[in-house]
Design a protein around this motif. Sequence first.
Motif, short mmCIF file in Angstrom:
data_model
loop_
_atom_site.label_atom_id
_atom_site.label_comp_id
_atom_site.label_asym_id
_atom_site.label_seq_id
_atom_site.Cartn_x
_atom_site.Cartn_y
_atom_site.Cartn_z
N LYS A 79 -1.53 -0.59 -3.57
CA LYS A 79 -0.77 0.46 -3.23
C LYS A 79 -2.16 1.57 -3.18
O LYS A 79 -2.20 2.30 -2.35
N TRP A 80 -2.70 1.59 -4.41
CA TRP A 80 -4.05 2.42 -4.34
C TRP A 80 -5.06 1.96 -3.20
O TRP A 80 -5.42 2.89 -2.67
N VAL A 81 -5.50 0.72 -3.07
CA VAL A 81 -6.16 0.29 -1.89
C VAL A 81 -5.53 0.88 -0.60
O VAL A 81 -6.40 1.44 0.17
N LEU A 82 -4.49 0.73 -0.26
CA LEU A 82 -3.73 0.99 1.10
C LEU A 82 -3.83 2.54 1.03
O LEU A 82 -4.08 3.00 2.12
N ASN A 83 -3.37 3.38 0.02
CA ASN A 83 -3.77 4.74 0.12
C ASN A 83 -5.25 5.43 0.44
O ASN A 83 -5.39 6.09 1.35
N LYS A 84 -6.01 4.59 -0.45
CA LYS A 84 -7.37 5.34 -0.19
C LYS A 84 -7.87 4.87 1.10
O LYS A 84 -8.74 5.60 1.67
N ARG A 85 -7.74 3.68 1.39
CA ARG A 85 -7.81 3.23 3.00
C ARG A 85 -7.49 4.37 3.94
O ARG A 85 -8.24 4.77 5.09
N THR A 86 -6.11 4.76 3.86
CA THR A 86 -5.62 5.70 4.72
C THR A 86 -6.02 7.01 4.87
O THR A 86 -6.45 7.68 5.67
N VAL A 87 -6.78 7.38 3.49
CA VAL A 87 -7.24 8.57 3.25
C VAL A 87 -8.53 8.55 4.04
O VAL A 87 -8.94 9.61 4.73
N SER A 88 -9.34 7.55 3.90
CA SER A 88 -10.43 7.46 4.47
C SER A 88 -10.39 7.44 5.97
O SER A 88 -11.16 8.11 6.77
N LEU A 99 -19.49 -2.53 -6.79
CA LEU A 99 -19.26 -3.04 -5.13
C LEU A 99 -18.90 -2.12 -4.22
O LEU A 99 -18.93 -2.23 -3.06
N SER A 100 -18.42 -0.94 -4.71
CA SER A 100 -17.95 0.35 -3.81
C SER A 100 -18.36 1.57 -4.23
O SER A 100 -18.26 1.75 -5.28
N THR A 101 -18.66 2.37 -3.33
CA THR A 101 -18.58 3.98 -3.97
C THR A 101 -17.13 4.33 -4.15
O THR A 101 -16.98 5.69 -4.63
N LYS A 102 -16.18 3.90 -3.82
CA LYS A 102 -14.84 4.06 -4.09
C LYS A 102 -13.91 3.13 -4.81
O LYS A 102 -13.47 2.10 -4.43
N SER A 103 -14.15 2.98 -6.18
CA SER A 103 -13.56 1.92 -7.16
C SER A 103 -12.91 2.56 -8.17
O SER A 103 -13.10 3.76 -8.54
N GLU A 104 -11.93 1.94 -8.70
CA GLU A 104 -11.31 2.19 -9.92
C GLU A 104 -10.97 0.99 -10.98
O GLU A 104 -10.76 -0.17 -10.59
N LEU A 105 -11.10 1.58 -12.37
CA LEU A 105 -10.92 0.52 -13.25
C LEU A 105 -9.64 0.78 -14.15
O LEU A 105 -9.42 1.97 -14.56
N VAL A 106 -8.72 -0.07 -14.51
CA VAL A 106 -7.55 0.01 -14.97
C VAL A 106 -7.40 -1.04 -16.08
O VAL A 106 -7.81 -2.18 -15.80
#
Length: 318
Positions: free
Chosen positions: A308-317, A279-286
Amino acid sequence: MSSSDLHPNGRLVNIGTHNLALYSHGLSPSSPNDPVVVFISGVASDALNWQAVVRQLSPSVRTYTYDRSGYRNSESSPLAPSAENIALELSLMLEKAPISNPLILVGHSWAGILIQEFIGMKGTAQIAGLVLVDANHETAPLVMNVNDPILWNEIAAGIDAYSAWGVRSEHKMTPEEWDAFEAAESTDKYKLIAHKEDVEQYSQSFETLRMKELSKRQPLLGNKPVYVIAGTRSRDWTGLYNAGVAKGNGSEEERRHVKEMIATVDEKNAGLMREFLKLSTKSELVFATKSGHFVQLFQPEIVIEGVKWVLNKRTVSA
């Protein structure tokens, strides 16, 4: 029901045909550009299955839960509870509330289908990211049968699923939260809408979504962050199997069939979860190794880490 009858954090939102109950948690966003989190429940579930997650999330994060049409404090809809109609009513609720901030959608189980129907209808402009909690992929029925009749009608006959899954003994809700959760699911109102969703609409929703061929438009969300959580399905099915065998349920052949299902389900489910990474070029599986399908009940901290991960990745972008 009026808004005054709801919990102080709840209100009724008129979407034109009827009212939906929307619940606010945390501080109001300080800017229209601040993302907010919207939790979307799976089939036959209302807002209460997110209680442990919402309680432990930082109050600085604005979050919303809601009861779909026919559940708890929401009124019944004139429309059938198909995935398309549920997505439509979600979009109307967000519009009428109004909630115009960027959205982090957190969805469990069937919400994987609901969210993609929402994306197909509204596009991705307002979406800031996704957290998919052991969500249903559109190809799931082609890979594994979660409604296998031998499992449910023979092996698990007469078994209380919440007990067999360990939900009753291991959930992370407070006693008051669990009592509210159980009370809601014991009502005739709940049983009516749960049947309509689970029996009348659930199965066909997968093919309906596949026909829209959204999967051919990957990465559908571009570089917007997507956090995928895989539950341990074998945990649930093993619990049902052991409880059923202890009760004497099933023939040897039926038991063998279910044991074979259990042996392969986690690998199959992991493959489906990896499909969501596209779905995204920025994705994570746990992997939630201590949870069955209901990760938010067993390991709410993993869902919180996803937000938190989504919020952080969005902030970084940004």
